[in-house]
Scaffold this active site. Structure first.
Site, PDB file in Angstrom:
ATOM      1  N   LYS A  10       0.830  -1.204   0.000  1.00 30.42           N
ATOM      2  CA  LYS A  10       0.000   0.000   0.000  1.00 30.42           C
ATOM      3  C   LYS A  10       0.874   1.267   0.000  1.00 30.42           C
ATOM      4  CE  LYS A  10      -3.899  -2.259   2.353  1.00 30.42           C
ATOM      5  NZ  LYS A  10      -4.865  -2.161   3.481  1.00 30.42           N
ATOM      6  N   TYR A  50     -12.373  -2.756  -3.813  1.00 30.31           N
ATOM      7  CA  TYR A  50     -12.920  -2.697  -2.446  1.00 30.31           C
ATOM      8  C   TYR A  50     -14.451  -2.638  -2.429  1.00 30.31           C
ATOM      9  CZ  TYR A  50      -8.329  -2.156  -0.174  1.00 30.31           C
ATOM     10  OH  TYR A  50      -7.056  -2.355   0.321  1.00 30.31           O
ATOM     11  N   PHE A  58     -15.102   3.581   6.946  1.00 27.92           N
ATOM     12  CA  PHE A  58     -13.724   3.768   6.494  1.00 27.92           C
ATOM     13  C   PHE A  58     -13.576   3.674   4.985  1.00 27.92           C
ATOM     14  CE2 PHE A  58     -14.232  -0.766   7.519  1.00 27.92           C
ATOM     15  CZ  PHE A  58     -13.750  -1.383   6.371  1.00 27.92           C
ATOM     16  N   ARG A  86      -1.915 -14.475   4.293  1.00 26.18           N
ATOM     17  CA  ARG A  86      -2.695 -13.794   5.338  1.00 26.18           C
ATOM     18  C   ARG A  86      -2.029 -13.991   6.718  1.00 26.18           C
ATOM     19  NH1 ARG A  86      -6.992 -10.330   3.958  1.00 26.18           N
ATOM     20  NH2 ARG A  86      -8.075 -10.992   5.843  1.00 26.18           N
ATOM     21  N   ARG A 103       2.310  -6.573   9.496  1.00 28.97           N
ATOM     22  CA  ARG A 103       1.575  -5.464  10.106  1.00 28.97           C
ATOM     23  C   ARG A 103       1.985  -5.258  11.564  1.00 28.97           C
ATOM     24  NH1 ARG A 103      -4.229  -7.153   7.323  1.00 28.97           N
ATOM     25  NH2 ARG A 103      -4.076  -5.800   5.494  1.00 28.97           N
ATOM     26  N   ASN A 117      -1.957  -0.077   6.959  1.00 35.04           N
ATOM     27  CA  ASN A 117      -1.365  -1.329   7.433  1.00 35.04           C
ATOM     28  C   ASN A 117      -0.509  -2.038   6.382  1.00 35.04           C
ATOM     29  OD1 ASN A 117      -3.366  -2.189   5.751  1.00 35.04           O
ATOM     30  ND2 ASN A 117      -4.685  -3.036   7.367  1.00 35.04           N
ATOM     31  N   HIS A 120      -1.918  -5.576   1.388  1.00 34.43           N
ATOM     32  CA  HIS A 120      -3.181  -6.274   1.125  1.00 34.43           C
ATOM     33  C   HIS A 120      -2.872  -7.675   0.627  1.00 34.43           C
ATOM     34  CE1 HIS A 120      -7.139  -7.220  -0.624  1.00 34.43           C
ATOM     35  NE2 HIS A 120      -6.447  -7.748  -1.614  1.00 34.43           N
ATOM     36  N   GLU A 131      -9.515 -10.327  -7.921  1.00 32.72           N
ATOM     37  CA  GLU A 131      -8.567  -9.227  -7.718  1.00 32.72           C
ATOM     38  C   GLU A 131      -7.399  -9.284  -8.719  1.00 32.72           C
ATOM     39  OE1 GLU A 131      -7.555  -9.557  -3.576  1.00 32.72           O
ATOM     40  OE2 GLU A 131      -9.550  -8.904  -2.917  1.00 32.72           O
TER      41      GLU A 131
HETATM   42  P1  IDP Z   1      -7.788  -6.806   5.306  1.00 34.89           P
HETATM   43  O1  IDP Z   1      -6.936  -5.834   4.534  1.00 34.89           O
HETATM   44  O2  IDP Z   1      -7.069  -7.316   6.520  1.00 34.89           O
HETATM   45  O3  IDP Z   1      -8.375  -7.906   4.449  1.00 34.89           O
HETATM   46  P2  IDP Z   1     -10.451  -5.600   5.292  1.00 34.89           P
HETATM   47  O4  IDP Z   1     -11.467  -5.849   6.349  1.00 34.89           O
HETATM   48  O5  IDP Z   1     -10.652  -6.237   3.958  1.00 34.89           O
HETATM   49  O6  IDP Z   1      -9.017  -5.970   5.911  1.00 34.89           O
HETATM   50  O7  IDP Z   1     -10.370  -4.023   5.123  1.00 34.89           O
HETATM   51  C1  IDP Z   1      -9.666  -3.454   4.041  1.00 34.89           C
HETATM   52  C2  IDP Z   1      -8.776  -2.349   4.574  1.00 34.89           C
HETATM   53  O8  IDP Z   1      -9.596  -1.295   5.101  1.00 34.89           O
HETATM   54  C3  IDP Z   1      -7.877  -2.732   5.756  1.00 34.89           C
HETATM   55  O9  IDP Z   1      -6.674  -3.364   5.353  1.00 34.89           O
HETATM   56  C4  IDP Z   1      -7.626  -1.396   6.399  1.00 34.89           C
HETATM   57  O10 IDP Z   1      -6.670  -0.641   5.653  1.00 34.89           O
HETATM   58  C5  IDP Z   1      -8.980  -0.730   6.244  1.00 34.89           C
HETATM   59  N1  IDP Z   1      -9.868  -0.991   7.400  1.00 34.89           N
HETATM   60  C6  IDP Z   1     -10.555  -2.133   7.676  1.00 34.89           C
HETATM   61  N2  IDP Z   1     -11.291  -2.042   8.801  1.00 34.89           N
HETATM   62  C7  IDP Z   1     -11.071  -0.785   9.252  1.00 34.89           C
HETATM   63  C8  IDP Z   1     -11.569  -0.067  10.407  1.00 34.89           C
HETATM   64  O11 IDP Z   1     -12.352  -0.564  11.213  1.00 34.89           O
HETATM   65  N3  IDP Z   1     -11.103   1.215  10.568  1.00 34.89           N
HETATM   66  C9  IDP Z   1     -10.231   1.793   9.691  1.00 34.89           C
HETATM   67  N4  IDP Z   1      -9.757   1.166   8.607  1.00 34.89           N
HETATM   68  C10 IDP Z   1     -10.167  -0.118   8.379  1.00 34.89           C
HETATM   69 MG    MG Z   2      -9.741  -7.723   2.866  1.00 36.85          MG
END
Ligand code: IDP
Ligand code: MG
Length: 137
Positions: A10, A50, A58, A86, A103, A117, A120, A131
């Protein structure tokens, strides 16, 4: 064909010059890098990527963050690479991601509306196929 997953470094990762460190963890685990490119993704591409998060608080901060700079997109290949990647990444919230994960080791909370973070990774075979099509189709 062997399983494949989409990995993104990212904009926080490229900005902090951590691209090599992030990608090296997947390589060091033993997965094979089969596609690689750098781009600044458009809001349209990110909306497709997304789509599952549309409507969440968010969502717009996430799209703005992800289109704010360079992203390195990669495809890694190997048996159970989706699950393995993962595990290497750790959970979404970098504050509670275990040490030893990307992370957990390299990320932190910056007090923003979106969690930055670093990385992805696709979360299922269906997501991975979808994707990889979006980023490399
Ligand atoms: P992942 O990247 O671990 O699969 P997802 O739930 O798919 O997580 O969410 C996509 C991205 O959105 C996350 O990597 C993070 O950057 C952001 N994100 C997810 N949940 C939150 C939240 O509760 N607050 C702020 N940002 C979030
Ligand atoms: Mg995800």
């Amino acid at each position: 064909m062997t399983e494949r997953t989409l990995i993104l470094v990212k904009p926080d990762g490229t900005e902090r010059s951590l691209t090599g460190q992030v990608l090296s963890r997947f390589e060091a685990k033993g997965y094979t890098l089969v596609e690689l490119k750098m781009l600044t993704p458009s809001a349209e591409l990110l909306a497709e990527h997304y789509a599952e998060h549309e409507g969440k608080p968010f969502y717009q901060p996430l799209i703005d963050f992800m289109s704010s700079g360079s992203v390195v997109a990669a495809v890694f290949e190997g048996e159970r690479v989706i699950e393995g990647a993962r595990t290497i990444m750790g959970p979404s919230d970098p504050t509670v991601a275990p040490a030893g994960t990307i992370r957990g080791d390299l990320g932190r909370d910056w007090g923003e509306d979106v969690q930055k973070n670093l990385v992805h990774g696709s979360d299922s075979p269906e997501s991975a196929q979808r994707e990889i099509g979006i980023w490399f189709g």
